[in-house]
Design a protein around this motif. Structure first.
Motif, mmCIF file in Angstrom:
data_model
loop_
_atom_site.group_PDB
_atom_site.id
_atom_site.type_symbol
_atom_site.label_atom_id
_atom_site.label_comp_id
_atom_site.label_asym_id
_atom_site.label_seq_id
_atom_site.Cartn_x
_atom_site.Cartn_y
_atom_site.Cartn_z
ATOM 1 N N PHE A 353 -0.165 3.899 12.331
ATOM 2 C CA PHE A 353 -0.293 2.819 11.360
ATOM 3 C C PHE A 353 -1.592 2.060 11.618
ATOM 4 O O PHE A 353 -1.988 1.853 12.769
ATOM 5 C CB PHE A 353 0.882 1.854 11.463
ATOM 6 C CG PHE A 353 2.135 2.324 10.774
ATOM 7 C CD1 PHE A 353 2.625 1.656 9.673
ATOM 8 C CD2 PHE A 353 2.825 3.441 11.225
ATOM 9 C CE1 PHE A 353 3.776 2.084 9.029
ATOM 10 C CE2 PHE A 353 3.978 3.886 10.596
ATOM 11 C CZ PHE A 353 4.461 3.201 9.484
ATOM 12 N N PHE A 368 -0.579 -6.912 7.813
ATOM 13 C CA PHE A 368 0.451 -5.882 7.716
ATOM 14 C C PHE A 368 -0.061 -4.581 8.326
ATOM 15 O O PHE A 368 -1.258 -4.385 8.538
ATOM 16 C CB PHE A 368 0.932 -5.656 6.270
ATOM 17 C CG PHE A 368 -0.122 -5.207 5.292
ATOM 18 C CD1 PHE A 368 -0.341 -3.856 5.037
ATOM 19 C CD2 PHE A 368 -0.875 -6.143 4.593
ATOM 20 C CE1 PHE A 368 -1.298 -3.445 4.120
ATOM 21 C CE2 PHE A 368 -1.832 -5.739 3.673
ATOM 22 C CZ PHE A 368 -2.050 -4.388 3.438
ATOM 23 N N TRP A 369 0.908 -3.733 8.658
ATOM 24 C CA TRP A 369 0.648 -2.372 9.140
ATOM 25 C C TRP A 369 0.918 -1.414 7.982
ATOM 26 O O TRP A 369 1.875 -1.607 7.237
ATOM 27 C CB TRP A 369 1.573 -2.025 10.309
ATOM 28 C CG TRP A 369 1.428 -2.893 11.513
ATOM 29 C CD1 TRP A 369 2.167 -3.990 11.828
ATOM 30 C CD2 TRP A 369 0.468 -2.745 12.566
ATOM 31 N NE1 TRP A 369 1.749 -4.546 13.016
ATOM 32 C CE2 TRP A 369 0.709 -3.797 13.491
ATOM 33 C CE3 TRP A 369 -0.549 -1.836 12.825
ATOM 34 C CZ2 TRP A 369 -0.056 -3.940 14.652
ATOM 35 C CZ3 TRP A 369 -1.302 -1.979 13.975
ATOM 36 C CH2 TRP A 369 -1.053 -3.028 14.877
ATOM 37 N N TRP A 370 0.105 -0.367 7.859
ATOM 38 C CA TRP A 370 0.348 0.568 6.771
ATOM 39 C C TRP A 370 -0.020 1.986 7.183
ATOM 40 O O TRP A 370 -0.816 2.202 8.099
ATOM 41 C CB TRP A 370 -0.383 0.151 5.501
ATOM 42 C CG TRP A 370 -1.851 0.491 5.480
ATOM 43 C CD1 TRP A 370 -2.824 0.032 6.320
ATOM 44 C CD2 TRP A 370 -2.507 1.365 4.548
ATOM 45 N NE1 TRP A 370 -4.045 0.544 5.979
ATOM 46 C CE2 TRP A 370 -3.883 1.367 4.895
ATOM 47 C CE3 TRP A 370 -2.081 2.108 3.463
ATOM 48 C CZ2 TRP A 370 -4.826 2.117 4.187
ATOM 49 C CZ3 TRP A 370 -3.024 2.858 2.754
ATOM 50 C CH2 TRP A 370 -4.371 2.862 3.114
ATOM 51 N N THR A 372 0.083 6.258 5.331
ATOM 52 C CA THR A 372 0.366 7.130 4.193
ATOM 53 C C THR A 372 0.800 8.493 4.700
ATOM 54 O O THR A 372 0.394 8.923 5.779
ATOM 55 C CB THR A 372 -0.859 7.284 3.284
ATOM 56 O OG1 THR A 372 -1.973 7.755 4.067
ATOM 57 C CG2 THR A 372 -1.224 5.960 2.640
ATOM 58 N N THR A 380 6.041 4.059 -2.663
ATOM 59 C CA THR A 380 5.650 3.120 -1.620
ATOM 60 C C THR A 380 6.849 2.291 -1.196
ATOM 61 O O THR A 380 7.612 1.812 -2.039
ATOM 62 C CB THR A 380 4.530 2.187 -2.117
ATOM 63 O OG1 THR A 380 3.409 2.976 -2.544
ATOM 64 C CG2 THR A 380 4.089 1.221 -1.030
ATOM 65 N N VAL A 382 7.691 -1.142 0.878
ATOM 66 C CA VAL A 382 7.197 -2.378 1.479
ATOM 67 C C VAL A 382 8.325 -2.958 2.322
ATOM 68 O O VAL A 382 9.404 -3.264 1.804
ATOM 69 C CB VAL A 382 6.755 -3.378 0.400
ATOM 70 C CG1 VAL A 382 6.319 -4.698 1.048
ATOM 71 C CG2 VAL A 382 5.627 -2.798 -0.442
ATOM 72 N N ALA A 409 4.438 6.230 1.160
ATOM 73 C CA ALA A 409 3.575 5.319 1.899
ATOM 74 C C ALA A 409 4.404 4.130 2.368
ATOM 75 O O ALA A 409 5.387 3.744 1.724
ATOM 76 C CB ALA A 409 2.427 4.844 1.016
ATOM 77 N N ALA A 411 4.226 0.071 4.095
ATOM 78 C CA ALA A 411 3.526 -1.132 4.530
ATOM 79 C C ALA A 411 4.550 -2.084 5.129
ATOM 80 O O ALA A 411 5.555 -2.393 4.487
ATOM 81 C CB ALA A 411 2.798 -1.796 3.366
ATOM 82 N N LEU A 448 -2.379 -2.840 -1.771
ATOM 83 C CA LEU A 448 -1.948 -1.446 -1.833
ATOM 84 C C LEU A 448 -2.291 -0.832 -3.195
ATOM 85 O O LEU A 448 -2.671 0.356 -3.273
ATOM 86 C CB LEU A 448 -0.445 -1.354 -1.575
ATOM 87 C CG LEU A 448 0.008 -1.722 -0.157
ATOM 88 C CD1 LEU A 448 1.517 -1.916 -0.120
ATOM 89 C CD2 LEU A 448 -0.424 -0.652 0.849
ATOM 90 N N THR A 459 7.831 1.781 -6.359
ATOM 91 C CA THR A 459 7.659 0.911 -5.194
ATOM 92 C C THR A 459 8.958 0.150 -4.936
ATOM 93 O O THR A 459 9.573 -0.400 -5.858
ATOM 94 C CB THR A 459 6.501 -0.076 -5.420
ATOM 95 O OG1 THR A 459 5.295 0.665 -5.589
ATOM 96 C CG2 THR A 459 6.335 -1.018 -4.226
#
Length: 622
Positions: A353, A368-370, A372, A380, A382, A409, A411, A448, A459
């Protein structure tokens, strides 16, 4: 139901290591199991790791200094309201430690260095109390401090003569603590450390040396946490400014014999484990590894889910994890080499991440950490943590890696209210009815979108507890951002819950919700804020599908308020499902986590296939 990849949720992952006080250098090592946990005793002096203990343990269990007893709250399957029991480590005896006392909530538990006492920080309808309990004769337990204001995380001096407690009684209604130290024989106050009204001070531990009354503190005179050493008998205090370090330091442990203070330096979410020289204030790195070295907790028995610490001889014991590597324990040896104490559980290769900071609507930097997935994202996720005074660190999260495995993905947002980003950020949610947190979520989703992610049709927002509250609130206040909310043990209707939550939670939130922007408290604001705070007030605007996963014994986010939200959303024509598990504020064991993820994935896949959630069979009906 779709299943997560084989091995993503390991059955014997290290959960935490809880050091006992005293010269033996013992610690309780807790491993996650399909249902519950198992424990083993480890010596930081000899390196010996014992066999599995024949008695139940949890992440909150305390091991006494002599290694004879395990102490924990018996709370009827997870309600968090109960009474303390001590169990012999060999399983030969169980002893009630507060006979005749009505059930209570626990907000601190520490074993004495003499092996003969425990200090319990209890909360009941009358207030917060420090109770000193002799293990051999619990009938002689004594309340040595009480306050109608919050009082958390009591500590005992090495000789048992003094006790400290973090309390807001010096600043009623405002959650900025001072440290009060009392004589355990008389209950008399012998000293108070405070930086009030501007900033809090909390005690980390007393000196482990008998006869040394000094206390290691963390303080926020600069707006960011720093260590200090204070003598409550003389008032002498030394603050370590660490002016060359940007950001926060988590103050973990102290060895006066070695003259070192163990801290984690946190800058934009990234951890470094350091030792501070007590005399010079100079810092040196313990390890240069990536990942995290502590994971703060809130509203619990311990201030950390897990943390690195100094062993019985002062050598660092490093608990560490990263997004791809489960928690494991290592010890720094005398010659500087590092030996593994507990290996990380084996898991499939995962995705790292990245740390991101982006401005919220008012310019507040939001972290934030993200990550893919390989091959492009199908949607996505969240994720918003609970708390709110918690934080998502760079640590192995099986559910986040499982989302990536399935092509989503991810986040994981540290909205305002999160710790490790300074006092102003931690207090940024006070009295605001989650306006700031919603703006932060919107900012992260907007970022994002700029990366080609976060299509509103694919999402989803998810989180536990306060994160569940924010998930439900987001689909009401940001209806064009999300296709669904996956809310775990969520507070959905604060007004309905207020009378039912346990007294520790009610007292905390009385302070939080009554705060005004100028940092003063006005309890008359609570009724007004509760209505705006509640996701149930926004059900008419919800277009996303909604899932609630709730515990039948939960006293933090009680069952009644969750069902009321579901009923109101159904009446408004919403697509909503609620599943009930038979526990308290979280499903128990690894299997519970895996079942929860599987259900979440099933619901998300239904949305991608164009199906409603309320037509699916119940999770526990299959």
């Amino acid at each position: 139901m779709a299943a997560s990849p084989e091995g993503r949720f390991p059955r014997n992952r290290l959960h935490t290591v809880r050091p006992a006080p005293g010269p033996l250098g013992l610690a309780l090592v807790v491993f996650e199991q399909p249902h519950g946990a198992r424990g083993r005793v480890w010596s930081s002096l000899t390196g010996e790791l014992g066999d599995d203990l024949p008695v139940p343990v949890s992440g909150d269990t305390v091991l006494t200094a002599d290694g004879r007893w395990l102490v924990d709250l018996d709370d009827d399957g997870g309600s968090e309201v109960g009474t303390l029991v001590a169990r012999r480590v060999d399983g030969s005896e169980t002893r009630q430690l507060t006979p005749g006392r009505d059930p209570y909530v626990l907000r601190g538990l520490e074993a004495g260095a003499d092996g003969a006492h425990v200090l319990a920080t209890l909360v009941d309808e009358a207030g917060h109390h420090l109770v000193l309990i002799p293990l051999d004769d619990p009938s002689k337990a004594r309340t040595i401090f009480s306050s109608v204001e919050e009082a958390w995380w009591g500590h005992l001096s090495a000789d048992g003569a003094l006790a400290s407690v973090d309390t807001t009684e010096h600043n009623p209604g405002v959650r900025r603590a001072a440290v009060t130290v009392v004589d355990t024989a008389t209950g008399d106050v012998v000293g108070v450390a405070d930086d009030l009204p501007a900033g809090p001070v909390r005690a980390v531990r007393f000196s482990p040396s008998p006869g040394d009354p000094r206390v290691l503190l963390w303080t926020e005179r600069s707006g960011y946490s720093r260590p200090a050493i204070w003598d409550p008998l003389t008032g002498a205090r030394r603050d370590y400014e660490l002016s060359d370090l940007a950001g926060e330091t988590l103050v973990l442990d102290w060895s006066p014999e070695r003259g070192e203070i163990l801290v984690v330096h946190v800058d934009a979410g990234v951890h470094r484990l350091l030792c501070i020289d007590e005399q010079t204030g100079d810092a040196r790195a313990v390890l240069d590894d990536a990942g995290s070295f502590a994971d703060p907790d809130v509203a619990s028995v311990w201030p950390y889910y897990w943390k690195s610490f100094l062993g019985g001889d002062g050598r660092p014991v490093v608990l560490t994890s990263s997004a791809t590597t489960p928690l494991h324990a290592r010890q720094v040896m005398t010659d500087g080499s590092v030996e593994t104490v507990v290996k990380p559980a084996a898991v499939p290769p995962g995705r790292t991440f990245a740390s991101v900071v982006t401005p919220s609507a008012d310019g507040t930097p939001v972290h934030f950490w993200w990550a893919t997935p390989a091959g492009g994202a199908r949607g996505t996720i969240v994720e918003v943590h609970g708390g709110p005074n918690l934080v998502t660190v760079d640590t192995y999260r099986p559910e986040l890696q499982a989302w990536l495995d399935h092509g989503f993905a991810v986040a994981a947002l540290n909205y305002r209210g999160s710790v490790t980003f300074g006092q102003a950020y931690r207090e940024g949610f006070w009295g605001g009815a989650s306006d700031g947190e919603i703006a932060d979520i919107d900012a992260a989703v907007g970022w994002l979108r700029g990366q080609g992610l976060a299509d509103p049709a694919t999402t989803f927002i998810t989180g536990p507890s306060f994160g569940g509250h924010l998930s439900l609130l987001s689909v009401g206040r940001l209806p064009d951002r999300f296709a669904g909310a996956l809310a775990v043990v969520a507070m959905a209707d604060w007004e309905a819950a207020w009378a039912e939550v346990n007294p520790a939670i009610r007292k905390s939130w009385t302070g939080f919700l009554s705060m005004k922007p100028d940092g003063t408290a006005d309890p008359r604001r609570i009724d007004e804020v509760l209505a705006r705070f509640s996701a149930v007030s926004h059900v008419d605007d919800v277009t996303a599908s909604v899932w609630l996963h709730q515990g039948r014994r939960d006293t933090r986010t009680p069952p009644t308020q969750a069902q009321r939200y579901v009923d109101r959303l159904r009446e408004a024509g919403g697509d909503v499902v609620i599943d009930w598990f038979d526990a308290g504020h979280e499903p128990t064991g690894v299997e519970g986590m895996e079942v929860e993820f599987g259900r979440s994935l099933e619901l998300v896949e239904a949305t991608l296939a164009g199906r409603r959630w309320d037509g699916l069979p119940g999770l526990y009906e299959k």
